[in-house]
Every structure is written in structure tokens, then in C-alpha cells.
Design an enzyme around this catalytic site. Sequence first.
Site, PDB file in Angstrom:
ATOM      1  N   LYS A 180      -7.562  32.676 -19.001  1.00  0.00           N
ATOM      2  CA  LYS A 180      -8.839  31.980 -19.222  1.00  0.00           C
ATOM      3  C   LYS A 180     -10.011  32.939 -19.178  1.00  0.00           C
ATOM      4  O   LYS A 180     -10.990  32.760 -19.905  1.00  0.00           O
ATOM      5  CB  LYS A 180      -9.042  30.873 -18.174  1.00  0.00           C
ATOM      6  CG  LYS A 180      -8.274  29.605 -18.491  1.00  0.00           C
ATOM      7  CD  LYS A 180      -8.838  28.433 -17.730  1.00  0.00           C
ATOM      8  CE  LYS A 180      -8.132  27.143 -18.076  1.00  0.00           C
ATOM      9  NZ  LYS A 180      -8.580  26.019 -17.277  1.00  0.00           N
ATOM     10  N   LYS A 186       2.157  26.937 -25.194  1.00  0.00           N
ATOM     11  CA  LYS A 186       2.158  25.668 -24.453  1.00  0.00           C
ATOM     12  C   LYS A 186       1.146  24.702 -25.073  1.00  0.00           C
ATOM     13  O   LYS A 186       0.050  25.122 -25.458  1.00  0.00           O
ATOM     14  CB  LYS A 186       1.743  25.994 -23.009  1.00  0.00           C
ATOM     15  CG  LYS A 186       1.816  24.860 -22.035  1.00  0.00           C
ATOM     16  CD  LYS A 186       1.089  25.237 -20.745  1.00  0.00           C
ATOM     17  CE  LYS A 186      -0.399  25.275 -20.954  1.00  0.00           C
ATOM     18  NZ  LYS A 186      -1.210  25.397 -19.744  1.00  0.00           N
ATOM     19  N   LYS A 232      -4.929  21.206 -23.807  1.00  0.00           N
ATOM     20  CA  LYS A 232      -6.077  20.358 -24.136  1.00  0.00           C
ATOM     21  C   LYS A 232      -7.158  21.145 -24.856  1.00  0.00           C
ATOM     22  O   LYS A 232      -7.915  20.607 -25.637  1.00  0.00           O
ATOM     23  CB  LYS A 232      -6.713  19.801 -22.849  1.00  0.00           C
ATOM     24  CG  LYS A 232      -5.911  18.755 -22.140  1.00  0.00           C
ATOM     25  CD  LYS A 232      -6.774  18.130 -21.039  1.00  0.00           C
ATOM     26  CE  LYS A 232      -6.009  17.954 -19.758  1.00  0.00           C
ATOM     27  NZ  LYS A 232      -6.409  18.830 -18.677  1.00  0.00           N
TER      28      LYS A 232
END
Length: 329
Positions: free
Chosen positions: A112, A193, A196
Site C-alpha cells: 500500500k 487477489k 476492493k
Amino acid sequence: MKARIFSGVQPSGNLHIGNYLGALKNWVEIQGDYESIFGIVDLHAVTVYQSPAELRAKILETAALFLAVGIDPRQSSIVVQSSVPEHSELAWMLTCVTPVGWLERMTQYKAKSQEQETIGDGLLQYPVLMAADILIYQAAIVPVGDDQAQHLELTRDIAQRFNSLYGETFVMPATHLPTVGSRVMGLDDPEKKMSKSATGSGHAIGLLDPPEQIRKKIMRATTDSQPQVDFDCLGAGVRNLIDISQAFMSWTSAESRTEFQGMRYGDLKKKVAEIVVSKVEPIQQRYREITSEPGYVDAVLAQGAERVSPIAKSTVRLVKERMGLYTAV
Ligand code: TYM
């Protein structure tokens, strides 16, 4: 007395079938066996910028989806993280026993932080707040998808370190993964993966996607150059479609093999689409009913916070006592 479970979802982006198969479906199945607390972790969501209006709406949407998938508010507490301020209080105390090196090693932090121009401190502290979410309720079990396993290991390390410094305080939480569906992959790229935050329109299947869109996404899913399903050499894309079906239907591997072995990819996709639509449509129907009742979701959240607050308060008090912090008499 029943053991306690805690788990949570960030109210950022659209909840997808990965969240459902990796976490929510499992919650519904085991909620009756435990004292269950499910969190909408809004403080985690703001570790990266969220539009305030959208975040407010997503918190309620997530709560309504918890109810729509079958979380029963009479048995389980649904709570918004920021409405129980002790989560943040405990997070600070845990921060003080957590070496920075442990946090810098987290794979989600590494991934991230690469996407951000400036890395907010919250992104680094993220797993400490997560540890606080779990430890504040002395949860024995944490049902999550595979991507949270490393954060759970860290939670146990933090709890152990606290216990060894200040004396036995926290219950050691165990990770509970579903047997199938713990890592649902993106339909457009089965090496990644399902997430969202990914932007591609064919990547994730949202729990609130219209059935037609779900069918289209599955029909366009990336597979490989083989003509038909061969369980002895499954490509990642085909394996993902099979796993999704198996998880939705709660089939064994043998049942799944009987269902799909030798099936041509076109037929496989049609079958998978029908399975997903047949499971998601009733959730959408309940979602519409729940959200058409004004004030219902807010009432469930208020009740959840009221129920769990005493547990959070008593843990923070214990931690303060252990650490020698001031507790008013
Ligand atoms: P979040 O919001 O990313 O995801 C919520 C849950 O969905 C699971 N999940 C998946 N499972 C299978 N396949 C996927 N592609 C997939 N994507 C997500 C996640 O493993 C998770 O169980 N840090 C957490 C939220 C959190 C939390 C907690 C969880 C905060 N505090 C305390 C448990 C306990 C997160 O970002 O989840």
C-alpha cells in the site's frame, strides 16, 4: 460462557464476493457458536484518503450488507469502530510495545505504501489498530481471509510482548480461515487477489452488482488456452472459477470435480455465473428490504455499540492498571 469472536471489514470501496467467501459467509455460519462481534472499521479506511460523503454512505451500506448476508443482530453485535473510542485508546498503548521493524515488515504496508505519494503514519500503524480491535474484546477466534493472516500473527506477537512485560492480560486470538475461498483472485488477472480498491471493471464481483453484470464479468474472466477443465492441470483462472463455485455451494473437492471435470470453458463459465447469481440475488433482495426501513441500520449500530462498550472499557481499564497509568477511583 461462549468464547468470543471478532472480525471486521473496511467500509472502503464495494464489498465483493472475495470478502463474502473469505469472511462474511464464515461469520454467518459460526456466529451462533460464539459471542460474536463484527466491526465496520472506519478508522482503518481513513489510513488512505476517503471522500467524507462516500465514507459515511459506505459505513451504512456495509452494515446493511452484514445484515443482508445473514448476520443476526439478536445474536451478534455489529459495531462501527470509531463509535467505541477505546479502540483508539488501546491502539496507542499497544503502539508503545510494538517495534517499528515489525510494522515495516508487513506485506500489506509494503504494497500500500508503494501506491502513495506520501505515506501517512496511519498506514504503518494500521496493524496495531487491528490488534487493538481484536484484543480489546479478548477475542479467542478471528475469522478472516488469507490476506489477514500476517496481521493476525503480529497481533499475537504484540499480545505476547504485552503479557510478558506487564503480566497476563490478553487472550491469544486464533486465526480462522475458510477451507475454500480464503483467497479469491481477480477475474481479469487470476494472479492478483480480488480487491476492493482495484479499478478494472472486470476485476471484482460486487455483492451489489446487477445479475447481468455478474454474468458478463464471469463470461469475460481470464482462463487459459486449454479447451476444457482438467483437474490434473488446472490453470489459475479456471481454478479460481471452480473455487468460487465450490465455496458458494459448500461442496467438497470431490463434489466439485464431479461437477466440472471435462466441462468446456464456455459451459463452465455459464454454470459458475448461474451459481454466483443464485447466491447473490437473495442477498440483494434482503439488502433492498433492510435499506427501505428508515433508521433500522442506525438502530442496529447503536445497539451494537451499547452492547460492546462495557467490554472495551473494562479491557482498557485493565491495561491501564497493568501499565501503571492513572485510573480514577
Ligand atoms: P478488508 O476490508 O480488506 O477485507 C475484509 C475481509 O475480507 C477478506 N478478503 C478476502 N477473502 C478472500 N479473498 C479475497 N480476495 C479477499 N479480500 C478480502 C479479508 O481477509 C477480511 O477478512 N484489516 C482488515 C479489517 C480489520 C480486521 C480487524 C479484520 C480491521 N480490524 C480485526 C479482522 C480483525 C481488512 O482490511 O479487511
